[in-house]
Scaffold this active site. Structure first.
Site: not given
Ligand code: NAG
Ligand code: NAG
Ligand code: NAG
Length: 517
Positions: A153, A254
Site C-alpha cells: 500500500e 489481507e
C-alpha cells in the site's frame, strides 16, 4: 528393516531443516514444485506488537512465540504467514524451522519503517537498495519462503501514484539480485490497497513493461466483505472480474473486515470456492494477534500465553469446510499476456520509465569530483530539527540552485544522474554547484555555508563518467547498516554449498527411504 528406515528418515529430517517443497509460479497460479498441485494460500498476517523490545519488530526471531503459535495456526488450516517487518541481522533459523515443520510457508514484506519508500516524497536510493539485499540474503535460504513483497500500500490513492515508480524500480532490482545471486528463483510481488480511483491502473502498472520489472504476483488488501454478505453484494464479484485475465497469480494479501464483530468469516467459502478459485490463489486473514486495531484471532497475555478468541473459532469453522479445487501444473499451460502500462491521467501519474538502479560507485565518483562538500557539521541525526540538518540544508539549497540531478519526476519519467545518492552526497552536489558560481567572485571563500561546507581538493576530474558507473548488482549488503551480514566471497560460497548439501541430502534421503521401505 523398519528400525533402520526410521533412523534414516530421522537423520534426513535433521539434515534438512527446510523441509517444505518450494512453491513456484506458473502463469497465473502458484504450484507445489514437487507434487505439481496448485497451491492456495491459506494465510494469516503475523506481526505481534505486544512485546516490542527494540525499534525493529521481528516475529521470526522469537522462537518461543513461534513454537507457541505454529501448532495453533496449523490447527486452523494455515499454510502461509505474511510477515511485514523483520530485522535481517537476527537469526531466523528456529522460527523458520518451526513453521516449516507445521507446514507453513512465509510471505515476507521487504520494507521496514526504517527502510521504505515514502509515498509523500518517494525516493529509492543506495541505502534502501542495500537494506533490501540484506533481507534477501537473510531469507532466500529458506525453502518455505514463498516470496518477497516489495511494497505494501505505498501508493494508496490518486494523490501519491508517483511513488509506485520507485517501488517498481526496487521490485525490479530485488528480482535481478535474486536472479544473479541465489539458486532458487524466489518470486517478488506487490500488495495493494483497494482504492476505486486507482485500482485498475495500479494492477496494470505492476504487470506491465518488460518481464524483468513485472511483479511476479499481485496482492489486494480487500476489506469489502463485512458481516453477513455475499459474493455479489460485497464487491468481491466485481474484483474477481477485474482480474480474470491477469497474467500473474493474484490473492487477497489481507482480508477480514471487522466492522461487525466477532467476525463470522463467511467470505472464506467464496474465497476457496468455485466463484473465486479460478482467478484467486487464496488469501491472508488479518491478523494473528489482538492489537489496538482489534483484528486478532488470538490474544497474547502478559505472561506470553495465547488465548483463542471467537474470531479464531469462527474462522476455523469456515476453514474446515473449504476444499479449493485447483489444476495440475503439468496440464496447465495457459499463457496470458501482460497488461499495457496505464497512461498518465488525472488519477495515474507514474510513468512506465522507472528510476535507475542505485549505484554507490556513481555517488562516490561524484563526491570525489567536488571542490566543496557537506562537512560533518551537517547533522544527520533522524528526527532532529534546526537549520543545520541535512533536510533543511537540502531544502535551502534547492531554492538556490537546480536540484534536477539529485531529484526525480516520476510523472515525466525523468530521474537525475545522482537521484539515488545519500542525502549527504546530494547536499555535497548542491554545495559544489553553488560553489562553482561563488568561485568566480570569491576565489578564497566559496564553500562556507555558515560553517557547514568543507573545501577539498578533488581526487578526480571525470564527473561526466561518474553517472555511467554501473550499480553493484551482485554484491550484497556490506555497509555499516548490516555489518553482521557482511558477505565476503568466501561466505557466499559457503552459503551456496550449504544449500547444495541440503539438496543432495534430501535426494539421498528419498532414495534411502525407498530402499528401506
Ligand atoms: C530505538 O530508538 C531510540 C530513539 O531513536 C534510540 O534511542 C534507541 O537506541 C533505539 N534502540 C535500538 C535497540 O535500536
Ligand atoms: C478478458 O478477456 C476476455 C476475452 O478476450 C474479454 O472478453 C474480457 O472482457 C476480458 N476481461 C477483462 C476484465 O478485461
Ligand atoms: C541558523 O539560524 C541561526 C539563527 O537564525 C543563524 O545565526 C545561523 O547562521 C543559521 N545557520 C545556518 C547553517 O544556516
Amino acid at each position: 528393516m523398519k528400525i533402520s528406515a526410521t533412523i534414516v528418515l530421522l537423520a534426513c529430517a535433521t539434515s534438512s531443516v527446510f523441509a517444505l517443497n518450494p512453491i513456484v509460479v506458473k502463469g497465473a497460479k502458484f504450484f507445489d514444485s514437487v507434487t505439481k498441485e496448485q497451491f492456495f494460500i491459506k494465510g494469516v498476517a503475523y506481526q505481534p506488537r505486544g512485546q516490542v523490545t527494540d525499534n525493529t519488530t521481528d516475529p521470526l526471531a522469537d522462537p518461543a512465540a513461534c513454537a507457541r503459535d505454529a501448532p495453533l495456526m496449523a490447527e486452523l488450516g494455515t499454510n502461509v504467514l505474511r510477515v511485514y517487518e523483520v530485522d535481517p541481522r537476527k537469526n531466523h533459523d528456529a522460527c523458520m524451522k518451526t513453521f516449516a515443520d507445521a507446514g507453513i510457508y512465509l510471505l515476507l514484506d521487504i520494507a521496514t519503517p526504517h527502510f521504505s519508500i515514502n509515498r509523500k516524497s518517494p525516493e529509492y536510493g543506495v541505502h534502501l537498495y542495500k537494506a533490501y539485499k540484506g533481507t534477501v540474503d537473510a531469507f532466500a535460504k529458506y525453502d518455505n519462503l514463498i516470496g518477497f513483497i516489495a511494497g505494501n500500500e505505498v501508493t494508496n490513492d490518486k494523490t501519491n501514484t508517483q511513488a509506485s515508480a520507485y517501488v517498481k524500480a526496487a521490485l525490479r532490482d530485488i528480482k535481478y539480485y535474486i536472479k544473479n545471486s541465489k539458486q532458487r528463483q524466489i518470486p517478488v510481488g506487490y500488495a495493494s490497497n483497494d482504492d476505486e480511483y486507482i485500482r485498475d491502473s495500479i494492477k496494470d502498472y505492476f504487470n506491465c513493461g518488460d518481464v524483468e520489472s513485472q511483479a511476479d504476483f499481485f496482492g489486494v488488501n480487500l476489506y469489502e466483505w463485512c458481516g453477513v454478505s455475499t459474493f455479489q453484494k460485497s464487491g468481491f464479484k466485481d474484483r474477481t472480474k477485474e482480474f480474470e485475465n491477469y497474467s500473474k497469480p493474484v490473492f487477497l494479501s489481507e482480508y477480514g473486515c471487522n466492522l461487525v464483530t466477532p467476525r463470522g468469516f463467511t467470505e472464506v467459502a467464496a474465497i476457496y470456492g468455485p466463484e473465486m478459485t479460478g482467478v484467486w490463489s487464496g488469501g491472508v486473514v488479518y491478523e494473528w494477534t489482538q492489537e489496538n486495531n482489534r483484528y486478532g484471532l488470538v490474544k497474547v497475555s502478559a505472561s506470553g500465553e495465547a488465548e483463542l478468541l471467537p474470531d479464531y473459532t469462527n474462522l476455523k469453522e469456515q476453514m474446515d469446510k473449504v476444499k479449493p479445487q485447483g489444476v495440475k501444473m503439468d496440464s496447465y499451460s495457459e499463457q496470458r499476456s501482460a497488461a499495457s502500462c496505464p497512461a498518465i491521467s488525472a488519477n495515474w501519474k507514474a510513468s512506465s520509465e522507472l528510476p535507475p538502479t542505485p549505484s554507490e560507485g556513481a555517488c562516490e565518483c561524484m563526491v570525489q569530483n567536488m571542490n566543496c562538500v557537506a562537512s560533518d557539521k551537517v547533522s544527520s541525526i533522524p528526527g532532529q530539527t534546526g537549520n543545520n540538518t541535512l533536510g533543511s540544508q537540502l531544502d535551502t539549497m534547492c531554492g538556490l540552485v537546480s536540484c534536477a540531478e539529485i531529484g526525480g519526476d516520476a510523472e515525466k519519467g525523468m530521474y537525475g544522474a545522482f537521484s539515488f545518492c545519500s542525502p549527504r552526497d546530494k547536499l555535497s552536489w548542491l554545495y559544489n554547484l553553488k560553489a562553482k558560481e561563488l568561485m568566480k567572485t570569491s576565489p578564497t571563500n566559496f564553500c562556507n555555508y555558515n560553517g557547514l561546507g568543507q573545501e577539498i581538493s578533488p581526487k578526480r576530474n571525470d564527473l561526466t563518467s561518474c553517472a555511467k558507473i554501473a550499480p553493484d548488482l551482485e554484491g550484497s549488503a556490506d555497509d555499516g547498516t548490516f555489518n553482521t551480514l557482511s558477505s565476503s566471497g568466501a561466505q557466499k560460497a559457503t552459503r551456496k554449498l550449504i544449500y547444495g548439501d541440503a539438496f543432495v541430502a534430501s535426494v539421498v534421503c528419498v532414495l534411502a527411504a525407498a530402499f528401506f521401505m
